[in-house]
Each structure stands twice: as structure tokens, then as C-alpha cells.
Design a protein around this motif. Structure first.
Motif, PDB file in Angstrom:
ATOM      1  N   ALA A   1      15.290 -40.470 -11.932  1.00 39.63           N
ATOM      2  CA  ALA A   1      14.238 -40.296 -12.942  1.00 39.63           C
ATOM      3  C   ALA A   1      13.737 -38.852 -12.970  1.00 39.63           C
ATOM      4  O   ALA A   1      13.526 -38.281 -14.049  1.00 39.63           O
ATOM      5  N   ILE A   2      13.576 -38.239 -11.806  1.00 37.37           N
ATOM      6  CA  ILE A   2      13.107 -36.849 -11.753  1.00 37.37           C
ATOM      7  C   ILE A   2      14.142 -35.908 -12.365  1.00 37.37           C
ATOM      8  O   ILE A   2      13.812 -35.050 -13.192  1.00 37.37           O
ATOM      9  N   VAL A   3      15.400 -36.076 -11.978  1.00 33.63           N
ATOM     10  CA  VAL A   3      16.455 -35.222 -12.536  1.00 33.63           C
ATOM     11  C   VAL A   3      16.576 -35.437 -14.044  1.00 33.63           C
ATOM     12  O   VAL A   3      16.713 -34.485 -14.815  1.00 33.63           O
ATOM     13  N   GLY A   4      16.503 -36.693 -14.485  1.00 38.33           N
ATOM     14  CA  GLY A   4      16.569 -36.983 -15.917  1.00 38.33           C
ATOM     15  C   GLY A   4      15.422 -36.344 -16.683  1.00 38.33           C
ATOM     16  O   GLY A   4      15.623 -35.762 -17.757  1.00 38.33           O
ATOM     17  N   ALA A   5      14.203 -36.416 -16.134  1.00 37.33           N
ATOM     18  CA  ALA A   5      13.050 -35.800 -16.806  1.00 37.33           C
ATOM     19  C   ALA A   5      13.208 -34.290 -16.877  1.00 37.33           C
ATOM     20  O   ALA A   5      12.923 -33.676 -17.916  1.00 37.33           O
ATOM     21  N   ILE A   6      13.662 -33.679 -15.794  1.00 40.74           N
ATOM     22  CA  ILE A   6      13.877 -32.225 -15.794  1.00 40.74           C
ATOM     23  C   ILE A   6      14.933 -31.846 -16.828  1.00 40.74           C
ATOM     24  O   ILE A   6      14.781 -30.865 -17.563  1.00 40.74           O
ATOM     25  N   LEU A   7      15.998 -32.628 -16.919  1.00 38.55           N
ATOM     26  CA  LEU A   7      17.051 -32.342 -17.896  1.00 38.55           C
ATOM     27  C   LEU A   7      16.550 -32.505 -19.330  1.00 38.55           C
ATOM     28  O   LEU A   7      16.885 -31.695 -20.198  1.00 38.55           O
ATOM     29  N   VAL A   8      15.770 -33.547 -19.586  1.00 34.20           N
ATOM     30  CA  VAL A   8      15.230 -33.751 -20.937  1.00 34.20           C
ATOM     31  C   VAL A   8      14.366 -32.559 -21.340  1.00 34.20           C
ATOM     32  O   VAL A   8      14.500 -32.012 -22.438  1.00 34.20           O
ATOM     33  N   ILE A   9      13.485 -32.136 -20.446  1.00 34.36           N
ATOM     34  CA  ILE A   9      12.617 -30.996 -20.742  1.00 34.36           C
ATOM     35  C   ILE A   9      13.450 -29.734 -20.980  1.00 34.36           C
ATOM     36  O   ILE A   9      13.211 -28.979 -21.929  1.00 34.36           O
ATOM     37  N   ALA A  10      14.445 -29.516 -20.128  1.00 34.66           N
ATOM     38  CA  ALA A  10      15.276 -28.312 -20.271  1.00 34.66           C
ATOM     39  C   ALA A  10      16.036 -28.315 -21.592  1.00 34.66           C
ATOM     40  O   ALA A  10      16.084 -27.291 -22.291  1.00 34.66           O
ATOM     41  N   VAL A  11      16.607 -29.444 -21.970  1.00 29.53           N
ATOM     42  CA  VAL A  11      17.374 -29.508 -23.222  1.00 29.53           C
ATOM     43  C   VAL A  11      16.446 -29.338 -24.417  1.00 29.53           C
ATOM     44  O   VAL A  11      16.779 -28.631 -25.378  1.00 29.53           O
TER      45      VAL A  11
END
Length: 185
Positions: A71-81
Motif C-alpha cells: 500500500a505504501i509503495v502503491g501510494a508513492i507510485l500514484v503520487i509520483a505518476v
């Protein structure tokens, strides 16, 4: 830019013009899927039954850890994209873009995998792993074939010992290893 560095088609790249790269929805889909998978694992981990005698971490600890990390990695990726940080395309210098897919190899690998799945309960995990590893290795070019099979059997026996014998998980040892205590969970 020298003629050798000029992009195909004669125009400048988006980075050279200072333009933002075109949106790539695949990266956002992967990021959202990773976030959703992490949240799903966290929610489902809460439904695991914990025996009253458990006084250590218990069976929920690992799913909570994996779910939180996803969930943390997914949230970071969503924000970055969403902020426009896209992954760089691979140069592909060692890839032959004109090469055709070897469908015979793909089909044979699928057949070996299906045979593996259907033989686990019949002949046991170690021998089914031998078929999977040895077959896939041989199809992909490993020679001699008997070395690939022996390596697959050794790998299957180690996995059977660790997961079935030491951890007590249910991996079927098969009829040849049924009476061997170190392989039985």
C-alpha cells in the motif's frame, strides 16, 4: 545534437523541447493496482483466525507487513505518476525488436507448467518440481537434459524439506517419499 543522435523521424525529442512527456496510463494503472492490492491484503489479513494460545506475532503479522508495504509503495507510485514522474524507457540495446516470438517454445513451456500442476498430487512435490525445472530448462536450451532434471529434483527436495519438514506446511511428498519423516509436515 549530431546526426547520429537525432531521433528517428528527424524531430526533436520531448525532453529536448522541454515538453512534458505524454501521459502513459499503464504506469498509473500499475500504481493504482499496487495500492489496491496492498489495501486488499490489509483488509483480508484482519479476517485470519488467530488461536487464543498465540502469544507471539501470530499468523496476521506477515500479511499485515506485506499489505502495508504494498500500500505504501502503491501510494508513492500514484503520487509520483500524477506529478509527472514517469519511468524512463529502456534503450533496448540488447533487444532485437525485429525478432519474432518463438510460439513453439511458449507452448512447450505452458505444457510443462500444466503437467507440473496436474502431477503434484500424483507423484509429489519434489518430482513435479523436477519435471517443471528440468522441462523448462531443457526447452530453453539447457544441456545435458539429465543435469537439468537432477537439479530440479534437488531443488524440489530442498523445498520439500524446508516447507514440509521444517515448517510443517502441507506439500505432498508423493508415494516414494511418503514414509520419510523429514519430508512430511
Amino acid at each position: 545534437m549530431s546526426p547520429e543522435e537525432a531521433p528517428a523521424g528527424g524531430g526533436e525529442t520531448a525532453a529536448a523541447r522541454g515538453d512534458r512527456p505524454a501521459r502513459r496510463p499503464g504506469e498509473l494503472v500499475l500504481a493504482v493496482a499496487t495500492l489496491a492490492l496492498g489495501v486488499f491484503v490489509l483488509v483480508q489479513a484482519g479476517t485470519i483466525n488467530v488461536p487464543g494460545s498465540t502469544n507471539t506475532l501470530g499468523p496476521r503479522a506477515f500479511p499485515y507487513l506485506v499489505g502495508a508495504m504494498a500500500a505504501i509503495v502503491g501510494a508513492i507510485l500514484v503520487i509520483a505518476v500524477l506529478r509527472g514522474k514517469y519511468g524512463q524507457e529502456e534503450g533496448g540495446e540488447d533487444v532485437d525488436a525485429g525478432a519474432k516470438t518463438d510460439w513453439l517454445t511458449v507452448v512447450l513451456l505452458c505444457v510443462v507448467f500444466v503437467v507440473h500442476v496436474f502431477t503434484i498430487n500424483l507423484i509429489g512435490w519434489p518430482f513435479a518440481a523436477m519435471i517443471l525445472f528440468g522441462g523448462a530448462s531443457f526447452i530453453l536450451g539447457a544441456r545435458p537434459w539429465w543435469r537439468a532434471l537432477l537439479t530440479g529434483l534437488a531443488l524440489g527436495l530442498v523445498i520439500q524439506f524446508v516447507f514440509g519438514g521444517l515448517l510443517g506446511l502441507s506439500l505432498p511428498p508423493g508415494p516414494l517419499l511418503e514414509g520419510v519423516a523429514i519430508f512430511r509436515g
